[in-house]
Design a protein around this motif. Structure first.
Motif, PDB file in Angstrom:
ATOM      1  N   GLY A  39       0.848  -1.184   0.000  1.00  0.00           N
ATOM      2  CA  GLY A  39       0.000   0.000   0.000  1.00  0.00           C
ATOM      3  C   GLY A  39       0.880   1.229   0.000  1.00  0.00           C
ATOM      4  N   GLU A  40       0.298   2.354  -0.347  1.00  0.00           N
ATOM      5  CA  GLU A  40       1.068   3.601  -0.342  1.00  0.00           C
ATOM      6  C   GLU A  40       1.392   4.016   1.087  1.00  0.00           C
ATOM      7  N   ASN A  41       2.308   4.969   1.235  1.00  0.00           N
ATOM      8  CA  ASN A  41       2.576   5.528   2.557  1.00  0.00           C
ATOM      9  C   ASN A  41       1.282   6.097   3.119  1.00  0.00           C
ATOM     10  N   ALA A  43      -1.150   4.123   4.169  1.00  0.00           N
ATOM     11  CA  ALA A  43      -2.232   3.168   3.936  1.00  0.00           C
ATOM     12  C   ALA A  43      -2.614   2.412   5.200  1.00  0.00           C
ATOM     13  N   LYS A  45      -0.141   0.201   6.833  1.00  0.00           N
ATOM     14  CA  LYS A  45       0.701  -0.994   6.963  1.00  0.00           C
ATOM     15  C   LYS A  45       1.464  -1.002   8.286  1.00  0.00           C
ATOM     16  N   LEU A 216      -3.678  -2.600   1.237  1.00  0.00           N
ATOM     17  CA  LEU A 216      -4.370  -1.621   2.075  1.00  0.00           C
ATOM     18  C   LEU A 216      -4.351  -0.275   1.367  1.00  0.00           C
ATOM     19  N   ARG A 217      -5.439   0.456   1.462  1.00  0.00           N
ATOM     20  CA  ARG A 217      -5.498   1.826   0.937  1.00  0.00           C
ATOM     21  C   ARG A 217      -6.364   2.658   1.867  1.00  0.00           C
ATOM     22  N   ASP A 218      -5.790   3.755   2.369  1.00  0.00           N
ATOM     23  CA  ASP A 218      -6.507   4.654   3.287  1.00  0.00           C
ATOM     24  C   ASP A 218      -7.085   3.904   4.481  1.00  0.00           C
ATOM     25  N   LYS A 221      -8.895  -2.497   3.738  1.00  0.00           N
ATOM     26  CA  LYS A 221      -8.432  -3.582   2.881  1.00  0.00           C
ATOM     27  C   LYS A 221      -9.130  -3.480   1.530  1.00  0.00           C
ATOM     28  N   MET A 239      -3.482  -0.320  -5.255  1.00  0.00           N
ATOM     29  CA  MET A 239      -2.799   0.453  -4.223  1.00  0.00           C
ATOM     30  C   MET A 239      -3.122   1.939  -4.312  1.00  0.00           C
ATOM     31  N   ASP A 428       6.688   5.044  -1.654  1.00  0.00           N
ATOM     32  CA  ASP A 428       5.687   4.190  -2.296  1.00  0.00           C
ATOM     33  C   ASP A 428       5.653   4.413  -3.803  1.00  0.00           C
TER      34      ASP A 428
END
Length: 500
Positions: A39-41, A43, A45, A216-218, A221, A239, A428
């Motif tokens: 996932g992006e920064n 997200a 994780k 994961l995004r925002d 899942k 992502m 990311d």
């Protein structure tokens, strides 16, 4: 037992100050499975793995380990359950030996409480032999490279009888050859029924090593797939939430030479380095960690002196000039460790952007704060830096946005030559492409870039020419359009290239 999940997480929620950073997240990990979490920064994780490792407490949701619900998970309970986390910033004591680090807090002792040193080192060596690691228990951690320290962390996890190993950006400071060695080690963990949660921004690694991937995004899942069920482009879209166009540099006609390096050497660092860089050109420098790449960049930036040879910038010899003269002439370094030497993390965005231009924004001994703010806001907009405002402290920004702040610092000064050491490390996929687009814009404006990278996709996509270093000297100069990743790697590790 393979059908029983080693870890089940159901309807997980976590908030900070009333803001949810994880919402209704499910996750399932089987024994002996390598499961990538991407996932992006921002997200979620890091929050997710800190909950699983007991560092954070959940708001609500179920955490089930091997069929048993765990209500009060803390770091000690997590370790007792066999959950071991290897963070990007390794948790080793540099003054101790390898064996002491592996068995720390579990040292074999006699009846009087005295440590049985031979037994300690023998036990550590047994683990290294089991994992086929070229490590010696009596060596000191301080004498090991990044890749070897990573192996020590994995050996520690195995000694603690880990059932789940969480790896957070494990290849951030490793070369391609060292990454291949790490992957072989992860496969040996899998063979011993150890489950691995693998977190990385490098999606090629995910497709190389993982059995499954969860996005994961925002804080939510998006989905999970077996690795053969999703393509690279589809994973990026999951992502980011939209399609991402990957950046490539265009072929260019040669312009004026901006940098000419003639046979420079520094004892113990590098020898006989030659290169010519033109306006509008990116030269990529490849090589193993310890090959001398970073040392060359430090010399070209004027931070380290050379013993012999010439550095000619815009037709003028500058190798004997002090560091500040390199900056005045338009040469800047974007260092690998942006947080330690590139930025002042406790200072705000505006303060960091203006660091190189203090004379421009000063009137006598006083800073013109309104002008500083205006310049900062200009580059926040130009570089699309995501921030709450230019008064926000840099330490609260994502890795990609901190990197862009460092670029803004030098853009505001008006540089012509950018020396970039691992420019997208730890960022990311979305931020990586934004940085690549900034680099492409710079060379289109006639700037020049020397880029050091261990990312072979980045090397091939963002370089016009590739210099390969091995054993602190140049072993090959390659036209990017006429070479392959395999050829570059062969030169970098000192192997001859097969032809025919």
């Amino acid at each position: 037992m393979k059908n029983i999940s080693r870890v089940e997480i159901r309807h997980l929620y976590k908030s900070f100050s009333g803001v949810y950073v994880l919402s209704d997240v499910d996750f399932d990990l089987k024994p002996g499975e390598i499961h990538a979490l991407v996932g992006e920064n921002g997200a979620g994780k890091s929050t997710f793995i800190k909950i699983l490792s007991g560092a954070y407490t959940k708001n609500r949701g179920d955490i089930i380990i091997e069929g048993n619900k765990v209500e009060h998970l803390n770091p000690h309970v997590a370790q007792d359950l066999g959950i071991i986390t290897i963070y990007q910033d390794r948790n080793l004591i540099s003054g101790l030996t390898v064996g002491e680090n592996v068995l720390i807090a579990n040292e074999p002792k006699g009846k009087t409480g005295i440590i049985k040193w031979k037994k300690l080192y023998d036990r550590a060596d047994e683990i290294f032999n089991l994992l086929n690691l070229d490590l010696r228990a009596r060596d000191r951690i301080a004498d090991l490279g990044a890749a070897e320290q990573q192996m020590v962390e994995i050996a520690k996890a195995l000694y603690k009888k880990a059932k789940v190993v969480i790896m957070d950006e494990p290849t951030a400071s490793l070369t391609r050859f060292e990454i291949d060695h790490l992957f072989n080690l992860i496969k040996r963990l899998k063979e011993q029924d150890v489950s691995v949660i693998y977190i990385s921004h490098r999606l090629d690694e995910v497709f190389s090593i993982a059995d499954k991937v969860t996005v994961l995004r925002d804080g939510k899942k998006v989905g999970n797939w077996k690795i053969g069920e999703i393509t690279h482009d589809s994973l990026v879209k999951a992502m980011v939430g939209e399609e991402v166009r990957f950046t490539f540099v265009d072929s260019v006609e040669k312009q004026d030479a901006v940098l000419e390096v003639e046979n420079i050497s520094r004892a113990g660092a590098f020898s006989n380095i030659d290169m010519t860089l033109h306006r509008g050109e990116i030269i990529g420098i490849a090589g193993m960690v310890g090959s001398g790449r970073t040392e060359v960049a430090l010399a070209l930036a004027g931070i380290e002196r050379v013993d012999d040879g010439k550095i000619i910038f815009k037709g003028e010899e500058i190798q004997d000039k002090p560091f500040n003269e390199y900056i005045k002439r338009g040469i800047c370094l974007i260092p690998e460790d942006r947080d330690l030497v590139g930025l002042i993390s406790l200072m705000n965005v505006a303060g960091n952007i203006s660091l190189a231009s203090l004379k421009k924004i000063s009137r006598g001994p006083l800073l013109r704060l309104l002008l500083e703010r205006q310049i900062a806001e200009k580059y926040v907009n130009i570089l699309n830096i995501t921030t709450q405002g230019v008064t926000q402290k840099v330490k609260f920004l994502s890795g990609g946005n901190r990197q862009k702040v460092m670029l803004a610092k030098w853009l505001s000064f008006g540089m012509d030559l950018f020396l970039m050491d691992e420019p997208t490390q730890g960022v990311d996929v979305g931020a990586r492409e934004e940085i690549h687009r900034i680099m492409k814009d710079l060379v289109n404006e006639g700037k020049a870039i020397v880029m050091i990278t261990s990312d072979f996709d980045e090397l091939m996509n963002m370089s016009h020419k590739i210099i390969v270093m091995s054993k602190r000297q140049i072993v090959a100069v390659l036209n990017t359009s006429q070479t392959t990743q395999e050829e570059v790697l062969s030169f970098a590790i000192g192997k001859s290239v097969e032809t025919g």
